[in-house]
Design a protein around this motif. Sequence first.
Motif, PDB file in Angstrom:
ATOM      1  N   ILE A 184      -4.292  -2.165  12.483  1.00  0.00           N
ATOM      2  CA  ILE A 184      -3.262  -3.039  11.928  1.00  0.00           C
ATOM      3  C   ILE A 184      -3.816  -3.891  10.791  1.00  0.00           C
ATOM      4  N   ILE A 185      -5.016  -4.451  10.978  1.00  0.00           N
ATOM      5  CA  ILE A 185      -5.639  -5.266   9.942  1.00  0.00           C
ATOM      6  C   ILE A 185      -5.917  -4.438   8.695  1.00  0.00           C
ATOM      7  N   PHE A 186      -6.427  -3.201   8.886  1.00  0.00           N
ATOM      8  CA  PHE A 186      -6.740  -2.338   7.748  1.00  0.00           C
ATOM      9  C   PHE A 186      -5.490  -2.019   6.940  1.00  0.00           C
ATOM     10  N   VAL A 187      -4.428  -1.614   7.622  1.00  0.00           N
ATOM     11  CA  VAL A 187      -3.187  -1.265   6.926  1.00  0.00           C
ATOM     12  C   VAL A 187      -2.629  -2.467   6.174  1.00  0.00           C
ATOM     13  N   SER A 188      -2.692  -3.640   6.789  1.00  0.00           N
ATOM     14  CA  SER A 188      -2.172  -4.854   6.155  1.00  0.00           C
ATOM     15  C   SER A 188      -2.969  -5.211   4.901  1.00  0.00           C
ATOM     16  N   LEU A 189      -4.298  -5.182   5.010  1.00  0.00           N
ATOM     17  CA  LEU A 189      -5.144  -5.538   3.869  1.00  0.00           C
ATOM     18  C   LEU A 189      -5.016  -4.531   2.738  1.00  0.00           C
ATOM     19  N   PHE A 190      -4.929  -3.234   3.075  1.00  0.00           N
ATOM     20  CA  PHE A 190      -4.815  -2.229   2.029  1.00  0.00           C
ATOM     21  C   PHE A 190      -3.468  -2.328   1.324  1.00  0.00           C
ATOM     22  N   SER A 191      -2.427  -2.661   2.070  1.00  0.00           N
ATOM     23  CA  SER A 191      -1.110  -2.846   1.456  1.00  0.00           C
ATOM     24  C   SER A 191      -1.146  -4.011   0.468  1.00  0.00           C
ATOM     25  N   LEU A 192      -1.801  -5.099   0.872  1.00  0.00           N
ATOM     26  CA  LEU A 192      -1.938  -6.262  -0.012  1.00  0.00           C
ATOM     27  C   LEU A 192      -2.736  -5.895  -1.260  1.00  0.00           C
ATOM     28  N   TYR A 193      -3.793  -5.100  -1.082  1.00  0.00           N
ATOM     29  CA  TYR A 193      -4.619  -4.666  -2.218  1.00  0.00           C
ATOM     30  C   TYR A 193      -3.781  -3.873  -3.218  1.00  0.00           C
ATOM     31  N   CYS A 194      -2.963  -2.961  -2.733  1.00  0.00           N
ATOM     32  CA  CYS A 194      -2.135  -2.136  -3.617  1.00  0.00           C
ATOM     33  C   CYS A 194      -1.125  -2.979  -4.379  1.00  0.00           C
ATOM     34  N   ILE A 195      -0.503  -3.928  -3.689  1.00  0.00           N
ATOM     35  CA  ILE A 195       0.502  -4.772  -4.340  1.00  0.00           C
ATOM     36  C   ILE A 195      -0.125  -5.635  -5.425  1.00  0.00           C
ATOM     37  N   LEU A 196      -1.249  -6.302  -5.095  1.00  0.00           N
ATOM     38  CA  LEU A 196      -1.922  -7.159  -6.076  1.00  0.00           C
ATOM     39  C   LEU A 196      -2.486  -6.338  -7.231  1.00  0.00           C
TER      40      LEU A 196
END
Length: 213
Positions: A184-196
């Motif tokens: 869950i943490i990995f998916v959340s952080l990677f999603s944030l990385y893509c958006i930023l």
Amino acid sequence: MSTSITQLCLITLYTSTIIVKGQSCEWTVGSNTLDLSCLAGKVLKTSAGGQDYAFSICANSQQCEGRSVMAAQYPQDLQNRCFSLGEFDQSILPQYSDISGGQWKFTYTGDQQDCPGVGREWIPTFICDTTVEFTIGAVTEEPKCDFSVPIRTKYACVGHTYECSDDGLVVGDGGLSTGWIIIIIFVSLFSLYCILGYIYMAKRVNVDKGFSD
């Protein structure tokens, strides 16, 4: 943001979704179907006869002697010891009985240590109970090395359809398993990385094109 980076983010997120979803948690025996998708990934814990047991439904999230297994046995008098009771295999079909609205009995094979022949067997039986989400009963070892456990749940009831509960509790303990938390943490952080990253590329690099590729 370049097309290649966008595609990489989409592919990684899609792969992560597959990992989280895991293997199928549904079986059909004759004209009857058992769908445990609402329970997939949940961990049930119980103790009996000086042994602790952990059972991750439709997943191999228990760490046992360096392996990822579905069900594990922890002797209370042997610190840091663990015996595998089996790994999840979606191809293993349950035995179905129409008693009490539906009963589904699985048999999985684990470690052979101290259990010559077939080895340890983990035998969970999912029993229809329209009044509970899921609850694990007492583990019984009869005969030796055969570990049977009843699990009462509304999802075992034939002819009924229920919405999934939002809770992620570990029965007998509390909280999500470590593996699920990491995913869950990995998916959340990677999603944030893509958006930023997308915003940065549009504002600082591809100024002329903006948010278009």
